[in-house]
Enzyme design. Structure first.
Site, PDB file in Angstrom:
ATOM      1  CB  SER A   1       5.561  -1.709  11.943  1.00  0.00           C
ATOM      2  OG  SER A   1       5.171  -0.371  12.227  1.00  0.00           O
TER       3      SER A   1
ATOM      4  CE  LYS B   1      -0.186   3.080   4.807  1.00  0.00           C
ATOM      5  NZ  LYS B   1      -0.055   3.144   6.261  1.00  0.00           N
TER       6      LYS B   1
ATOM      7  CG  ASN C   1      -1.769   1.183   1.375  1.00  0.00           C
ATOM      8  OD1 ASN C   1      -1.790   2.039   0.486  1.00  0.00           O
ATOM      9  ND2 ASN C   1      -2.491   1.283   2.484  1.00  0.00           N
TER      10      ASN C   1
ATOM     11  CD  GLU D   1      -2.844   5.327   6.869  1.00  0.00           C
ATOM     12  OE1 GLU D   1      -2.895   5.355   5.627  1.00  0.00           O
ATOM     13  OE2 GLU D   1      -1.894   4.827   7.501  1.00  0.00           O
TER      14      GLU D   1
ATOM     15  CD  GLU E   1      -3.254  -2.603   7.290  1.00  0.00           C
ATOM     16  OE1 GLU E   1      -2.108  -2.793   6.869  1.00  0.00           O
ATOM     17  OE2 GLU E   1      -3.935  -1.626   6.980  1.00  0.00           O
TER      18      GLU E   1
ATOM     19  N   GLY F   1       2.723   2.334  10.784  1.00  0.00           N
ATOM     20  CA  GLY F   1       3.616   3.476  10.623  1.00  0.00           C
ATOM     21  C   GLY F   1       4.346   3.870  11.892  1.00  0.00           C
TER      22      GLY F   1
ATOM     23  CG  HIS G   1      -5.793   1.777   5.428  1.00  0.00           C
ATOM     24  ND1 HIS G   1      -5.315   2.719   6.292  1.00  0.00           N
ATOM     25  CD2 HIS G   1      -4.783   0.904   5.201  1.00  0.00           C
ATOM     26  CE1 HIS G   1      -4.043   2.420   6.581  1.00  0.00           C
ATOM     27  NE2 HIS G   1      -3.704   1.328   5.925  1.00  0.00           N
TER      28      HIS G   1
HETATM   29  P1  13P Z   1       3.192   0.459   7.593  1.00  0.00           P
HETATM   30  O1  13P Z   1       3.726  -0.834   6.984  1.00  0.00           O
HETATM   31  O2  13P Z   1       3.882   1.671   7.070  1.00  0.00           O
HETATM   32  O3  13P Z   1       3.129   0.369   9.079  1.00  0.00           O
HETATM   33  O4  13P Z   1       1.671   0.586   7.083  1.00  0.00           O
HETATM   34  C1  13P Z   1       0.833  -0.513   7.159  1.00  0.00           C
HETATM   35  C2  13P Z   1      -0.420  -0.210   6.434  1.00  0.00           C
HETATM   36  O5  13P Z   1      -1.205   0.632   6.840  1.00  0.00           O
HETATM   37  C3  13P Z   1      -0.684  -0.948   5.187  1.00  0.00           C
HETATM   38  O6  13P Z   1      -1.975  -0.714   4.724  1.00  0.00           O
END
Ligand code: 13P
Length: 247
Positions: free
Chosen positions: A209, A11, A9, A95, A163, A169, A93
């Site tokens: 992560s 983002k 992803n 976010e 997740e 992150g 997601h």
């Molecule tokens: P990170 O791998 O940067 O922690 O993000 C995970 C994520 O949100 C994948 O959709």
């Protein structure tokens, strides 16, 4: 369970230049054959990626509109994603749930519509840190799962991405035991709440992560069927290492 599945992803990251370099790295990477590999570029770059990336890797969007396209300023429809050659869409997601404010019902509707248009759905779930600390991890995940289950007619084209929000992150990856515990609970929930074969067939992937150094240990867990990778998916060689951590 099922074929190992690794999604990257990206983002809201990248430029034409950085994405062209990332695609070149992915095109030259050696990837284990028995893994489904998917990348999710920002909408704007999907066409560029589709036209330059090896067909070995499928393309996902990071979001889609809840219904048929039309007068919805700023949105992108599932039909348009199909038109661009996307096979998948990431929905729910954290976010989008926690920064944009999307709720369970809206996400469930999005999943149903995307499936109706022939897209596969990477359906995200996961608890906040305070929910984990309050002992509510399973409750939160089950409620999010139920919203998908209430909305979709079939689980054939759904991959569940667990997740935990505190791991996204932050560099604080869930331990293999923490992830495995939730994946088992998700599978048990599916056993009890959706048609029989879904629980054994549906892939449950972990995100938060994941990197080239921790993916192999996580991949050893019985119920971790792949990964959804954020930051580390922006580096081609490291993403390939994660893909190849399949056991
Ligand atoms: P990170 O791998 O940067 O922690 O993000 C995970 C994520 O949100 C994948 O959709």
């Amino acid at each position: 369970t099922g074929k190992f599945f690794v999604g990257g992803n990206w983002k809201c990251n990248g430029t034409k230049d950085s994405i062209s370099k990332l695609v070149a790295d992915l095109n030259s990477a050696k990837l284990e054959p028995d893994v489904d590999v998917v990348v999710a570029p920002p909408f704007l770059y999907i066409d560029q990626v589709k036209n330059s990336l090896t067909e070995r890797i499928e393309i996902s969007a990071q979001n889609s509109w809840v219904g048929k396209g039309g007068a919805f300023t700023g949105e992108i429809s599932a039909e348009q994603l199909k038109d661009l050659g996307c096979k998948w869409v990431v929905l729910g997601h954290s976010e989008r749930r926690h920064i944009i404010g999307e709720n369970d019902e809206f996400i469930g509707k999005k999943a149903a519509y995307a499936l109706s248009q022939g897209l596969g759905v990477i359906a995200c779930i996961g608890e906040l840190l305070e929910e984990r600390e309050a002992g509510k991890t399973f409750d939160v995940c089950f409620q999010q799962l139920k919203a998908y289950a209430d909305a979709v007619p079939s689980w054939d084209n759904i991959v569940i991405a667990y997740e935990p929000v505190w791991a996204i992150g932050t560099g604080k990856v869930a331990t293999p035991q923490q992830a495995q515990e939730v994946h088992v609970a998700v599978r048990d929930w599916l056993k009890k709440n959706v048609p029989d074969e879904v629980a054994s067939k549906t892939r449950i992937i972990y995100g938060g992560s994941v990197n080239g150094g921790n993916s192999a240990e996580l991949a050893k867990q019985e119920d971790i069927d792949g990964f959804l990778v954020g930051g580390a998916s922006l580096k081609g060689p490291e993403f390939a290492t994660i893909v190849n951590s399949v056991t």
